[in-house]
Scaffold this motif. Structure first.
Motif, PDB file in Angstrom:
ATOM      1  N   VAL A 118      44.245  32.485  37.174  1.00 17.74           N
ATOM      2  CA  VAL A 118      44.594  33.902  37.018  1.00 17.74           C
ATOM      3  C   VAL A 118      45.195  34.387  38.330  1.00 17.74           C
ATOM      4  CG1 VAL A 118      43.722  36.227  36.574  1.00 17.74           C
ATOM      5  CG2 VAL A 118      42.777  34.275  35.313  1.00 17.74           C
ATOM      6  N   MET A 119      46.328  35.085  38.234  1.00 21.22           N
ATOM      7  CA  MET A 119      47.003  35.586  39.427  1.00 21.22           C
ATOM      8  C   MET A 119      47.424  37.033  39.238  1.00 21.22           C
ATOM      9  SD  MET A 119      49.381  32.250  40.292  1.00 21.22           S
ATOM     10  CE  MET A 119      49.599  31.851  38.552  1.00 21.22           C
ATOM     11  N   ASP A 120      47.293  37.817  40.291  1.00 21.02           N
ATOM     12  CA  ASP A 120      47.864  39.161  40.338  1.00 21.02           C
ATOM     13  C   ASP A 120      49.205  39.061  41.059  1.00 21.02           C
ATOM     14  OD1 ASP A 120      45.813  40.302  38.966  1.00 21.02           O
ATOM     15  OD2 ASP A 120      44.822  41.180  40.710  1.00 21.02           O
ATOM     16  N   THR A 121      50.253  39.549  40.406  1.00 17.23           N
ATOM     17  CA  THR A 121      51.609  39.367  40.915  1.00 17.23           C
ATOM     18  C   THR A 121      52.335  40.709  40.982  1.00 17.23           C
ATOM     19  OG1 THR A 121      52.482  38.975  38.671  1.00 17.23           O
ATOM     20  CG2 THR A 121      51.713  37.055  39.906  1.00 17.23           C
ATOM     21  N   ALA A 122      53.275  40.817  41.907  1.00 14.45           N
ATOM     22  CA  ALA A 122      54.103  42.017  42.044  1.00 14.45           C
ATOM     23  C   ALA A 122      55.566  41.592  42.120  1.00 14.45           C
ATOM     24  CB  ALA A 122      53.712  42.806  43.286  1.00 14.45           C
ATOM     25  N   TYR A 123      56.447  42.397  41.525  1.00 14.39           N
ATOM     26  CA  TYR A 123      57.860  42.040  41.444  1.00 14.39           C
ATOM     27  C   TYR A 123      58.754  43.252  41.686  1.00 14.39           C
ATOM     28  CZ  TYR A 123      55.955  38.024  38.893  1.00 14.39           C
ATOM     29  OH  TYR A 123      55.228  36.922  38.527  1.00 14.39           O
TER      30      TYR A 123
END
Length: 229
Positions: A118-123
């Motif tokens: 599980v990863m928290d990502t920002a774009y």
């Protein structure tokens, strides 16, 4: 990115390579996807890292560039349209500037392959058009954090030394062209992961090597399915 910029400045070759072949167009119209590995066999040496470059193309009868934009800009609906890979999604900021839209978004993503990550990502994401029949978008990751104990009381973002390096960076490029009574969609993804540590190939190898292709294929198929609906 220089090559993709040039590609998006002209109607000719807006969707790269595959449409020049009649057999490929026929395959796409039958509802099949074309997946290509672009990672060069003789690419640069990246000590401790691996580069993954894939491209996928699909055709959706009756769809328009505007349909693609509505689908892909509606991040709040991503957990429904791109489940189970995307668990949560939220827009932090949106700017509309004429024919260009810029969006900052955050997502929680989940990958399952032997192990679950599980990863928290920002774009940072941009949507733009060449004209009414040709649209494109670019998504560049700005932060990726692996999450330990997701969903539990002990959930927390791992420190840099704790993270496994399943995904360090992910850049995604979409190209869409209205043609032949529908919409050709093409997605390229370039991702950076850690290399496979000695002795852990049995556990991490299948994940690190197969997820970039599977994730691209899943995203392309999910977008196609949503547009068909």
């Amino acid at each position: 990115e220089s090559r993709i910029d040039r590609q998006h400045q002209s109607k000719e070759g807006f969707v790269a390579s595959v449409l020049s072949d009649a057999n490929n167009r026929a395959k796409l119209k039958r509802g099949e996807s074309i997946i290509e590995r672009l990672t060069p066999a003789d690419g640069p040496e990246l000590p401790g890292a691996m580069l993954h470059h894939w491209r996928g193309t699909a055709f959706v009868p009756g769809a328009k560039v505007a349909d693609f934009e509505r689908l892909m800009e509606d991040f709040a609906d991503y957990p429904k349209k791109f489940a189970p890979q995307i668990v949560q999604a939220k827009v932090l900021e949106r700017k509309d500037d004429g024919d260009r839209t810029s969006i900052q978004t955050v997502m929680r993503v989940k990958q399952r392959h032997v192990i679950t990550v599980v990863m928290d990502t920002a774009y940072d994401v941009e949507f733009a058009r060449l004209d009414a029949q040709h649209g494109y978008s670019v998504s560049r990751s700005t932060q990726i954090k692996e999450i330990a104990g997701a969903g539990s009381k002990d959930e927390h973002a791992m420190s840099g030394s704790e993270q496994h390096g399943f995904l360090w960076r992910l850049y995604t490029y979409w190209s869409c062209e209205e043609r032949d009574g529908g919409l050709y969609m093409q997605i390229e993804s370039v991702s950076l992961t850690r290399s496979i540590p000695a002795g852990l190939g049995w556990m991490l190898g299948p994940f690190i090597e197969s997820v970039p292709r599977e994730s691209l294929e899943f995203t392309l198929q999910s977008a196609s399915k949503a547009l068909r609906k």
